[in-house]
Structures are given as C-alpha cells and as structure tokens.
Scaffold this active site. Structure first.
Site, PDB file in Angstrom:
ATOM      1  N   ARG A 101     104.138  29.748  58.967  1.00 46.02           N
ATOM      2  CA  ARG A 101     105.504  29.201  58.982  1.00 46.02           C
ATOM      3  C   ARG A 101     106.443  30.276  59.471  1.00 46.02           C
ATOM      4  O   ARG A 101     105.922  31.294  58.938  1.00 46.02           O
ATOM      5  CB  ARG A 101     105.853  29.674  57.169  1.00 46.02           C
ATOM      6  CG  ARG A 101     107.470  29.622  56.575  1.00 46.02           C
ATOM      7  CD  ARG A 101     107.621  29.102  55.307  1.00 46.02           C
ATOM      8  NE  ARG A 101     107.444  28.026  55.064  1.00 46.02           N
ATOM      9  CZ  ARG A 101     107.698  27.583  53.963  1.00 46.02           C
ATOM     10  NH1 ARG A 101     108.919  28.770  53.309  1.00 46.02           N
ATOM     11  NH2 ARG A 101     107.731  26.252  53.504  1.00 46.02           N
ATOM     12  N   HIS A 128     109.925  20.627  59.684  1.00 45.04           N
ATOM     13  CA  HIS A 128     109.430  21.091  58.408  1.00 45.04           C
ATOM     14  C   HIS A 128     107.938  19.742  57.804  1.00 45.04           C
ATOM     15  O   HIS A 128     108.225  18.725  57.216  1.00 45.04           O
ATOM     16  CB  HIS A 128     109.974  20.897  56.740  1.00 45.04           C
ATOM     17  CG  HIS A 128     109.901  22.189  56.219  1.00 45.04           C
ATOM     18  ND1 HIS A 128     107.767  22.347  55.872  1.00 45.04           N
ATOM     19  CD2 HIS A 128     109.442  22.093  54.936  1.00 45.04           C
ATOM     20  CE1 HIS A 128     107.837  22.661  54.468  1.00 45.04           C
ATOM     21  NE2 HIS A 128     108.642  22.772  53.690  1.00 45.04           N
ATOM     22  N   GLN A 131     106.850  18.349  54.894  1.00 43.19           N
ATOM     23  CA  GLN A 131     107.061  18.126  54.043  1.00 43.19           C
ATOM     24  C   GLN A 131     107.884  17.033  53.760  1.00 43.19           C
ATOM     25  O   GLN A 131     107.706  16.046  53.791  1.00 43.19           O
ATOM     26  CB  GLN A 131     109.088  19.172  54.197  1.00 43.19           C
ATOM     27  CG  GLN A 131     109.490  18.776  53.376  1.00 43.19           C
ATOM     28  CD  GLN A 131     109.338  19.146  51.378  1.00 43.19           C
ATOM     29  OE1 GLN A 131     109.145  20.541  50.614  1.00 43.19           O
ATOM     30  NE2 GLN A 131     109.551  18.387  50.244  1.00 43.19           N
ATOM     31  N   ASP A 223     118.727  18.549  50.288  1.00 42.34           N
ATOM     32  CA  ASP A 223     118.244  20.411  50.369  1.00 42.34           C
ATOM     33  C   ASP A 223     119.402  21.254  50.467  1.00 42.34           C
ATOM     34  O   ASP A 223     120.410  21.059  50.797  1.00 42.34           O
ATOM     35  CB  ASP A 223     117.541  20.257  51.460  1.00 42.34           C
ATOM     36  CG  ASP A 223     116.799  21.837  52.133  1.00 42.34           C
ATOM     37  OD1 ASP A 223     116.852  22.384  51.276  1.00 42.34           O
ATOM     38  OD2 ASP A 223     116.536  21.788  53.756  1.00 42.34           O
ATOM     39  N   CYS A 263     113.428  19.223  48.236  1.00 40.51           N
ATOM     40  CA  CYS A 263     112.526  19.218  49.054  1.00 40.51           C
ATOM     41  C   CYS A 263     112.056  21.051  48.220  1.00 40.51           C
ATOM     42  O   CYS A 263     110.439  21.208  48.026  1.00 40.51           O
ATOM     43  CB  CYS A 263     112.152  19.739  50.217  1.00 40.51           C
ATOM     44  SG  CYS A 263     113.443  20.931  51.064  1.00 40.51           S
ATOM     45  N   ARG A 291     103.596  17.277  47.874  1.00 41.32           N
ATOM     46  CA  ARG A 291     102.817  17.919  49.055  1.00 41.32           C
ATOM     47  C   ARG A 291     100.937  17.841  48.958  1.00 41.32           C
ATOM     48  O   ARG A 291     100.647  18.381  50.092  1.00 41.32           O
ATOM     49  CB  ARG A 291     103.420  19.306  48.911  1.00 41.32           C
ATOM     50  CG  ARG A 291     105.107  18.841  48.462  1.00 41.32           C
ATOM     51  CD  ARG A 291     105.501  19.516  50.042  1.00 41.32           C
ATOM     52  NE  ARG A 291     104.963  20.024  51.036  1.00 41.32           N
ATOM     53  CZ  ARG A 291     104.999  21.168  51.995  1.00 41.32           C
ATOM     54  NH1 ARG A 291     106.738  21.520  51.053  1.00 41.32           N
ATOM     55  NH2 ARG A 291     104.756  22.317  52.478  1.00 41.32           N
TER      56      ARG A 291
HETATM   57  N1   CP Z   1     109.940  22.897  50.367  1.00 37.79           N
HETATM   58  C1   CP Z   1     109.210  23.886  50.415  1.00 37.79           C
HETATM   59  O1   CP Z   1     108.287  23.769  51.762  1.00 37.79           O
HETATM   60  O2   CP Z   1     108.893  24.663  49.740  1.00 37.79           O
HETATM   61  P1   CP Z   1     107.832  26.101  49.728  1.00 37.79           P
HETATM   62  O3   CP Z   1     109.685  26.823  50.225  1.00 37.79           O
HETATM   63  O4   CP Z   1     108.192  26.961  48.428  1.00 37.79           O
HETATM   64  O5   CP Z   1     106.768  26.025  50.181  1.00 37.79           O
HETATM   65  N1  NVA Z   2     115.765  24.137  54.346  1.00 35.05           N
HETATM   66  C1  NVA Z   2     115.057  25.174  53.723  1.00 35.05           C
HETATM   67  C2  NVA Z   2     113.805  23.913  53.083  1.00 35.05           C
HETATM   68  C3  NVA Z   2     112.625  25.255  52.355  1.00 35.05           C
HETATM   69  C4  NVA Z   2     111.846  24.803  52.434  1.00 35.05           C
HETATM   70  C5  NVA Z   2     115.111  25.447  54.546  1.00 35.05           C
HETATM   71  O1  NVA Z   2     114.229  26.074  55.789  1.00 35.05           O
HETATM   72  O2  NVA Z   2     114.932  27.181  53.486  1.00 35.05           O
END
Ligand code: CP
Ligand code: NVA
Length: 306
Positions: A101, A128, A131, A223, A263, A291
């Site tokens: 990430r 993502h 997700q 989101d 999400c 997930r």
């Molecule tokens: N939805 C998701 O990716 O959550 P986290 O940021 O907690 O991993």
């Molecule tokens: N769009 C959000 C998703 C988190 C899982 C972010 O990038 O913070």
C-alpha cells in the site's frame, strides 16, 4: 512468468469469474485449503494506515498454511533507504509474495517490475483492486448475478471508484459515478472502462446529480470524501460534497431491495449517516469480511496453490 495484481485492468473477465468461483469454494469450505500455501511467506508493506487490508491478508495467509510478515515503514524506509531494484531483489530472495500500500501507483509498478515475486496492490492513490474485486464478489453473493446490476457510486472519483470502473466494465455491471464537479474520476480511466464495457455490455456513466444515480439502483456505494493523503483538502471537499450524503432520503430513491456498500473506514455523519450504515439495507460488514475470502483466492491464483 510471475503474475502481479496491480489493476483489474490486467485481469480477463474469465479470470475474475475463476477468482469468484474459487472464493465461494474457499468461503463455504468446499475446498480444504488449510495447507495450500504451506512454507510460503507474504510480506506486507504499508505506507498508509490500514485495518481491513492488513488484517484480512495476514489472516488469509495464515489460514492457507502460510506465514505473513508486516514490514514497518520506519524499518524499511520504502523508496528512500535503497534503490527500488535492490529492495525488490532482496525481498524476492526471502518472500514468495508482497502486498504493497503506497501513494504513487508508479512506485508500485516500479517495484513490481524489479521484484521476481508477485506484487499485489493493497491500495495506491490511483487504484484499490482487491477492494473492488471483493465488492463485486459481495454483490454476486447477495444478488446472485452481476450482469445488468445497477450500481451507483456516490462521492469522490477516487481509487475505489477507479477500480470499480474497471471491475464493473469487465463484469457487465452498469455503473454511474455521481461526483461533485472537479472531483470526478480520471477521464482516462472512464474512457478505458467505457471501451472495456463494449464487450460486457455494461453501461458506464458520470453525473453530478446523486439523486439521478441513486434512482432505481440495486446498489448504492459510497466512500470517504477525503482519502488518505488528501487531508489538507478536507474542508474544501466537505463543502463540495455536502449534497452527496448517502442518507435515508437518497436510499429511498433506489430499488426497495437495494443494498448499501462502503469500503470502510467510514466518516459517519459525512458521506453516510448512522441510520443508513446501521440500517437494513447495509451490507458493509459482509463486504469487509469478503475481503479475506477473495484475497485467499487471489493469493492462490498468483502463487499457483491449490
Ligand atoms: N477498505 C480498506 O482497504 O480498509 P483499510 O484501509 O482499513 O485497509
Ligand atoms: N478512498 C479511501 C479508501 C480507503 C480504504 C482512501 O484512499 O483513503
């Protein structure tokens, strides 16, 4: 040749179908997979916070008989302590697969190009994919099919919206993204999704009217308005998205049996109300659980386990 999962764009529709069939077998335990990845190690690199992605991948790997190793940002200094080439080469000698990430999608692509092991996108500023794949699996599980489902994504044209654009286009889900002006998804990704949708028959469209997107929807998805890394824009975004809250009035425009997805993490009271997230239409916790099941299938798919 090793295979990465950086974007749904690179997956064929049949591969997505395969992943979902495998997920179902894993989830219902038709398939015993408790030692499928015995002796394999997964490295987890997180340059941004995470609850779901980190925990679900760690548990998935353990349940498949493998081992997961969290690499703390302050120890590895991803992208700054040493050349990406050296970083990727060294980790490839110890590990079998990596979840990353990070901020810049390009940095993820660079690492994937340098590493000899599969690299999985655990979220970048752009995409993502894990997700969106889990979300599509959840829709299929709840509704029984994907082709022809009407999905309304209400909010920021962000990483999740981008991956849903690719995923819906590949699986035949009609997607309308309702965003505030200037916060629409990237036009290049919308164009690519519309092109992909020609084979699946999906309708991909954009609007600035949340009510128009929600009307007759099978799924309403939202989101956060301010994604990780964009905190400096919080006030501006909160103002721009004021009329984009997923509340009971908006949900009332959708089909009576519509499901509401997020999400997570959610900013309750901003993009979604407590009444909706805790209400009868909400499937957010099943969505979060999936997930783990979908990511097990992804790990088996990339590592060739059975
Ligand atoms: N939805 C998701 O990716 O959550 P986290 O940021 O907690 O991993
Ligand atoms: N769009 C959000 C998703 C988190 C899982 C972010 O990038 O913070």
């Amino acid at each position: 040749m090793k295979r990465d999962l950086l974007s749904i764009k690179a997956l064929k529709t049949e591969e997505i179908d395969y992943l979902f069939t495998l997920t179902e077998e894993l989830k219902t335990k038709v398939k015993d997979s408790s030692s499928a990845l015995k002796g394999k190690s997964l490295g987890l690199i997180f340059q941004k916070p995470s609850l779901r992605t980190r925990v679900s991948f760690e548990v998935a790997m353990n349940q498949l008989g493998g081992h997961a190793l969290y690499l703390a940002p302050e120890d590895i200094k991803f992208g700054t302590r040493e050349a990406m080439k050296d970083f990727g080469s060294v980790l490839s000698r110890y590990l079998d697969v990596l979840v990353v990430r990070t901020f810049l999608h390009q940095q993820l692509e660079e690492l994937a190009a340098q590493a000899a092991i599969p690299v999985i996108n655990g979220l970048t500023d752009l995409l993502h994919p894990c997700q969106a794949l889990s979300d599509l699996y959840t829709i299929r599980e709840k509704k029984g099919y994907l082709k022809g489902i009407n999905l309304a994504f209400i909010g920021d044209g962000n990483n999740v919206a981008h991956s849903l654009l690719y995923g819906c286009a590949k699986t035949g889900v009609n997607l309308t993204v309702a965003s505030a002006p200037k916060f629409e998804p990237k036009s290049e990704i919308v164009r690519q999704a519309q092109e992909m949708a020609q084979s699946s028959g999906a309708k991909i469209s954009l609007t600035n009217q949340p009510q128009a997107a929600a009307s007759g929807a099978d799924i309403i998805y939202t989101d956060v308005w301010t994604s990780m890394g964009k905190e400096a824009e919080y006030k501006r975004r909160k103002k721009a998205f004021q009329k984009f809250q997923v509340n009971q009035e908006l949900v009332a425009l959708a089909k009576p049996d519509c499901s509401v997805m997020h999400c997570l993490p959610a900013h309750r009271g901003e993009e979604i109300t407590d009444a909706v997230i805790d209400g009868a239409h909400s499937i957010v916790f099943d969505q979060a659980e999936n997930r783990m099941h979908v990511q097990k299938a992804i790990l088996l798919f990339l590592l060739g386990g059975d």
